[in-house]
Design a protein around this motif. Sequence first.
Motif, PDB file in Angstrom:
ATOM      1  N   PRO A   1      34.893  34.161  35.939  1.00  0.00           N
ATOM      2  CA  PRO A   1      35.083  35.148  35.096  1.00  0.00           C
ATOM      3  C   PRO A   1      34.654  34.705  33.672  1.00  0.00           C
ATOM      4  O   PRO A   1      34.588  33.513  33.286  1.00  0.00           O
ATOM      5  CB  PRO A   1      36.595  35.518  34.971  1.00  0.00           C
TER       6      PRO A   1
ATOM      7  N   ARG B   1      40.340  25.829  37.200  1.00  0.00           N
ATOM      8  CA  ARG B   1      39.787  26.351  36.534  1.00  0.00           C
ATOM      9  C   ARG B   1      39.827  25.551  34.850  1.00  0.00           C
ATOM     10  O   ARG B   1      40.884  25.140  34.642  1.00  0.00           O
ATOM     11  CB  ARG B   1      40.344  27.727  36.324  1.00  0.00           C
TER      12      ARG B   1
ATOM     13  N   SER C   1      43.745  33.096  46.145  1.00  0.00           N
ATOM     14  CA  SER C   1      42.702  33.793  45.037  1.00  0.00           C
ATOM     15  C   SER C   1      43.204  33.890  43.683  1.00  0.00           C
ATOM     16  O   SER C   1      44.434  33.839  43.478  1.00  0.00           O
ATOM     17  CB  SER C   1      42.587  35.328  45.809  1.00  0.00           C
ATOM     18  N   PRO C   2      42.470  33.632  42.701  1.00  0.00           N
ATOM     19  CA  PRO C   2      42.643  33.961  41.212  1.00  0.00           C
ATOM     20  C   PRO C   2      43.405  35.100  40.959  1.00  0.00           C
ATOM     21  O   PRO C   2      44.230  35.388  39.993  1.00  0.00           O
ATOM     22  CB  PRO C   2      41.571  33.719  40.590  1.00  0.00           C
ATOM     23  N   HIS C   3      43.253  36.148  41.756  1.00  0.00           N
ATOM     24  CA  HIS C   3      43.759  37.645  41.736  1.00  0.00           C
ATOM     25  C   HIS C   3      45.169  37.693  42.364  1.00  0.00           C
ATOM     26  O   HIS C   3      45.988  38.291  41.772  1.00  0.00           O
ATOM     27  CB  HIS C   3      42.846  38.655  41.985  1.00  0.00           C
ATOM     28  N   ARG C   4      45.353  36.812  43.243  1.00  0.00           N
ATOM     29  CA  ARG C   4      46.404  36.940  44.193  1.00  0.00           C
ATOM     30  C   ARG C   4      46.845  35.388  44.612  1.00  0.00           C
ATOM     31  O   ARG C   4      46.903  35.063  45.700  1.00  0.00           O
ATOM     32  CB  ARG C   4      46.587  37.646  45.499  1.00  0.00           C
TER      33      ARG C   4
ATOM     34  N   GLN D   1      49.984  28.359  41.308  1.00  0.00           N
ATOM     35  CA  GLN D   1      49.283  28.229  39.939  1.00  0.00           C
ATOM     36  C   GLN D   1      50.144  27.202  39.154  1.00  0.00           C
ATOM     37  O   GLN D   1      51.091  27.323  38.956  1.00  0.00           O
ATOM     38  CB  GLN D   1      49.107  29.487  39.445  1.00  0.00           C
TER      39      GLN D   1
END
Length: 260
Positions: free
Chosen positions: A137, A153, A179-182, A186
């Motif tokens: 991104p 990241r 997934s970074p979205h789900r 983290q």
Amino acid sequence: MPASTLLFVHPLYLAGPGDPFTVTFPLDTAPGWSRTETADVLRYTSPCRRATVTHEPATGRGSWTVHGYHAPDGEPLWAARFGTGTPAEITAAFTTPLIDGLRSNHRDYLEGGPRHRPGSPTSLLAERGWWPNPNSPKGFHDQIAPDGRAYYRHRVGYQPPQAELEGQVPASWSMIAGSPHRPLWQADFTIGVPFYLLSHAAIALAVHPARRLRTEIPRANRPHVTTGRAAPAFFSLSAGEPPAPASAPDSTGAVGPRRR
């Protein structure tokens, strides 16, 4: 295989959260560290009062938060937040060398120190097959695990450190499973985190197996992990240095004991 059989699981980032004792044991046995506990908060404070390790499961901000301070009882200098579901081994790979590093004000782990290891987290992961994501991104640089199921990241560009500490802007570095979205979990690290701590956590992310009962491995992750009853050749239960690449199987790693 019986559900009560303790297995070695790889990769660690898909193994599930594990036993909190892996984090608490080194802190409970470290000379001079104090422990305070209420119904909602468990907090460890270093003898020099320049670091705290806090467990606040009810806040939703993370299972474990580590703060470093400018001076004893002063303003926070940096923070590391290990979100719900983060494998305990990754948190312990950060907090265990912190216990040792504070004894020399981190100097033993800096360049020229007896415990210094060269290489940034990025280069250490690259040596182990983590590859740069060409579709990162905007504003971020991602490295992806060989199986595509974890990310390291790095946020590009300056953000005010205080805004990072307060969670108003993305952290300088993150470790993400799924997934970074789900994300499955983290962990976030602000600017100012000593790099040797980040490196230890990164190597745990990439190399360490976990010890789990089969029932402790999240069901959705089971098709994507390998398990065995024998320890991998690169694995050691000794605390201290993170392991080197698999070509150097005599290395050791920071992994705490398991309580049952």
